[in-house]
Write an enzyme that holds these catalytic residues in place. Structure first.
Site, PDB file in Angstrom:
ATOM      1  N   HIS A  24     113.900 -52.360  61.491  1.00 48.72           N
ATOM      2  CA  HIS A  24     112.860 -53.375  61.736  1.00 48.72           C
ATOM      3  C   HIS A  24     113.066 -53.949  63.135  1.00 48.72           C
ATOM      4  O   HIS A  24     113.999 -54.715  63.364  1.00 48.72           O
ATOM      5  CB  HIS A  24     112.936 -54.498  60.703  1.00 48.72           C
ATOM      6  N   HIS A  26     111.085 -55.323  67.007  1.00 42.83           N
ATOM      7  CA  HIS A  26     109.950 -55.604  67.901  1.00 42.83           C
ATOM      8  C   HIS A  26     110.394 -55.309  69.328  1.00 42.83           C
ATOM      9  O   HIS A  26     111.424 -55.842  69.774  1.00 42.83           O
ATOM     10  CB  HIS A  26     109.558 -57.083  67.819  1.00 42.83           C
ATOM     11  N   LYS A 110     102.599 -51.677  58.107  1.00 45.42           N
ATOM     12  CA  LYS A 110     103.111 -53.036  57.946  1.00 45.42           C
ATOM     13  C   LYS A 110     102.037 -53.962  57.409  1.00 45.42           C
ATOM     14  O   LYS A 110     100.925 -54.021  57.950  1.00 45.42           O
ATOM     15  CB  LYS A 110     103.605 -53.536  59.317  1.00 45.42           C
ATOM     16  N   HIS A 147     105.779 -58.196  55.152  1.00 42.88           N
ATOM     17  CA  HIS A 147     106.218 -59.546  55.530  1.00 42.88           C
ATOM     18  C   HIS A 147     105.920 -60.400  54.307  1.00 42.88           C
ATOM     19  O   HIS A 147     104.769 -60.768  54.055  1.00 42.88           O
ATOM     20  CB  HIS A 147     105.475 -60.057  56.772  1.00 42.88           C
ATOM     21  N   HIS A 185     113.148 -58.360  56.092  1.00 44.62           N
ATOM     22  CA  HIS A 185     113.898 -59.565  56.480  1.00 44.62           C
ATOM     23  C   HIS A 185     113.951 -60.616  55.375  1.00 44.62           C
ATOM     24  O   HIS A 185     113.485 -61.742  55.547  1.00 44.62           O
ATOM     25  CB  HIS A 185     113.358 -60.185  57.774  1.00 44.62           C
ATOM     26  N   ASP A 258     115.034 -57.234  63.022  1.00 46.51           N
ATOM     27  CA  ASP A 258     113.892 -58.099  63.332  1.00 46.51           C
ATOM     28  C   ASP A 258     114.101 -58.776  64.683  1.00 46.51           C
ATOM     29  O   ASP A 258     113.628 -59.901  64.900  1.00 46.51           O
ATOM     30  CB  ASP A 258     113.624 -59.131  62.240  1.00 46.51           C
TER      31      ASP A 258
HETATM   32  O1  DOR Z   1     110.414 -64.472  63.699  1.00 44.48           O
HETATM   33  C1  DOR Z   1     109.593 -63.568  63.706  1.00 44.48           C
HETATM   34  N1  DOR Z   1     109.160 -63.025  64.861  1.00 44.48           N
HETATM   35  N2  DOR Z   1     109.098 -63.139  62.540  1.00 44.48           N
HETATM   36  C2  DOR Z   1     108.101 -62.264  62.480  1.00 44.48           C
HETATM   37  O2  DOR Z   1     107.669 -61.956  61.406  1.00 44.48           O
HETATM   38  C3  DOR Z   1     107.470 -61.754  63.718  1.00 44.48           C
HETATM   39  C4  DOR Z   1     108.372 -61.837  64.858  1.00 44.48           C
HETATM   40  C5  DOR Z   1     107.673 -61.647  66.191  1.00 44.48           C
HETATM   41  O3  DOR Z   1     106.883 -60.718  66.314  1.00 44.48           O
HETATM   42  O4  DOR Z   1     107.930 -62.431  67.105  1.00 44.48           O
HETATM   43 ZN    ZN Z   2     109.528 -58.624  62.407  1.00 41.18          ZN
END
Ligand code: DOR
Ligand code: ZN
Length: 357
Positions: A24, A26, A110, A147, A185, A258
């Protein structure tokens, strides 16, 4: 796992693992990629790439183009494979799932409940609306990543995950029993218990920050926006349940950082963005937790075996070595024209990582 010193698992000085994957992650887009992709690729062989860009990744074509942009940011000589995902919307066509599956590079979709988190405004307003898409996913073996928080403003922010289980996850699993779902998460004892009580088609990812910190971290000495993420950190009793699940050896719990970069000025803001940037020191953070519990021997299962097994992908054949040698996590990195401040920046971590063949 090979051990270079014949000591008890909790007093190792070096630990070589099958190279881990991040289930997971980003990485954003454009200039951000060059800043963050090398941090992940220095440890992890693969990562599930979240599709919540400012224009969400809703088509196979977008996912494949995004994959190429990520690959262009991987340092030469490093093997790293982005595993792509599509962002579910109320109007995504089931035929897109078939196309995504055929591409060989999209492994999951997702589900963001609309309004739940960063860039979720195009997310799903009601799960019933995407039943035909879920049907297509079940058929093609495309994993569903959830989520798991309700967005109902009447539900307390600390209760949103627990309420999601009863209101949405349980009915969803009943309706699509063969769909493989990752409850992303997780942050609560309720979620741990729910996953344990479910069958092998449900798994959960655990972040380093939810394993290391409880909600007190958000307020220690004043508001600390770098600890703000969604789902928000919970009470100690929940953190302890997460740590127990992660270190239990149960294959339904595996690593997903995450890691979610945001420019420092948008974190240190009156309306701070949600997300903790943990990619740079991720494996050191996880090692810290497993070591504290005297369960370093279980880190490899959690970080390197259970994820690929659930996703039905081969385990990696290369290795990552953790060396016990204290180091200080940098306070910030360049992030395009801005700065990126990692969680625990300036703090000392016990384990360093080295990529090996
Ligand atoms: O804390 C988070 N940041 N939770 C999420 O679900 C998305 C993520 C983000 O994309 O910044
Ligand atoms: Zn995330």
């Amino acid at each position: 796992m090979t051990q270079s010193t014949p000591m008890a698992p909790n007093s190792l000085s070096q630990l070589t693992l099958t190279r881990p994957d991040d289930w997971h992650l980003h990485v954003r887009d454009a200039q951000a990629l060059a800043a963050v992709v090398p941090h992940t690729a220095a440890q992890f062989a693969r990562a599930i790439i979240m599709p919540n860009l400012s224009t969400p990744v809703t088509t196979t074509e977008q996912a494949l183009a995004y994959r190429e942009r990520i690959l262009a940011s991987v340092p030469k000589g490093v093997r790293f494979e982005p595993l792509m995902t599509l962002y579910l919307t109320d109007t995504l066509a089931p035929t897109e799932i078939e196309r995504a599956h055929q591409s060989g590079h999209v492994v999951a979709c997702k589900l963001y409940p609309q309004g739940a988190t960063t860039n979720s405004d195009k997310g799903v307003t009601s799960i019933e609306k995407i039943y035909p898409v879920l049907e297509a996913m079940q058929k093609t073996g495309t994993k569903l990543l959830v989520h798991g928080e309700v967005t109902d403003p009447d539900v307390d922010v600390f209760d949103r995950e627990a309420v999601f289980i009863d209101r949405h996850l349980e009915p969803l699993r009943k309706r699509f029993p063969a769909l493989k779902i990752v409850f992303e998460h997780i942050t609560t004892q309720n979620a741990v218990q729910y996953v344990k009580s479910a069958d092998q088609n449900l798994a959960a990812t655990l972040t380093a920050h939810h394993l290391l910190f409880n909600r007190n971290a958000l307020f220690k000495g004043g508001m600390r926006p770098h600890y703000y993420c969604l789902p928000v950190l919970k009470k100690e009793v929940h953190r302890l349940a997460l740590v127990e699940a992660a270190t239990s050896g149960d294959p339904r719990f595996f690593l997903g950082t995450d890691s979610a970069p945001h420019a420092a000025h948008l974190k240190e803001h009156a309306q701070a963005c949600a997300g903790c940037y943990t990619a740079f020191g991720a494996m050191s953070m996880y090692a810290e937790i497993f070591e504290r519990l005297g369960r370093l021997d279980r880190l490899e299962g959690f970080a390197s075996h259970f994820g690929p097994d659930f996703y039905e992908l081969p385990r990696n054949t290369d290795h990552l070595t953790l060396v016990k040698a204290p180091w200080v996590l940098p306070e910030s990195f360049a992030y395009g024209d801005a700065l990126l401040k990692p969680l625990m920046g300036g703090e000392t971590l016990a384990w360093q990582t080295r990529l090996g063949a």
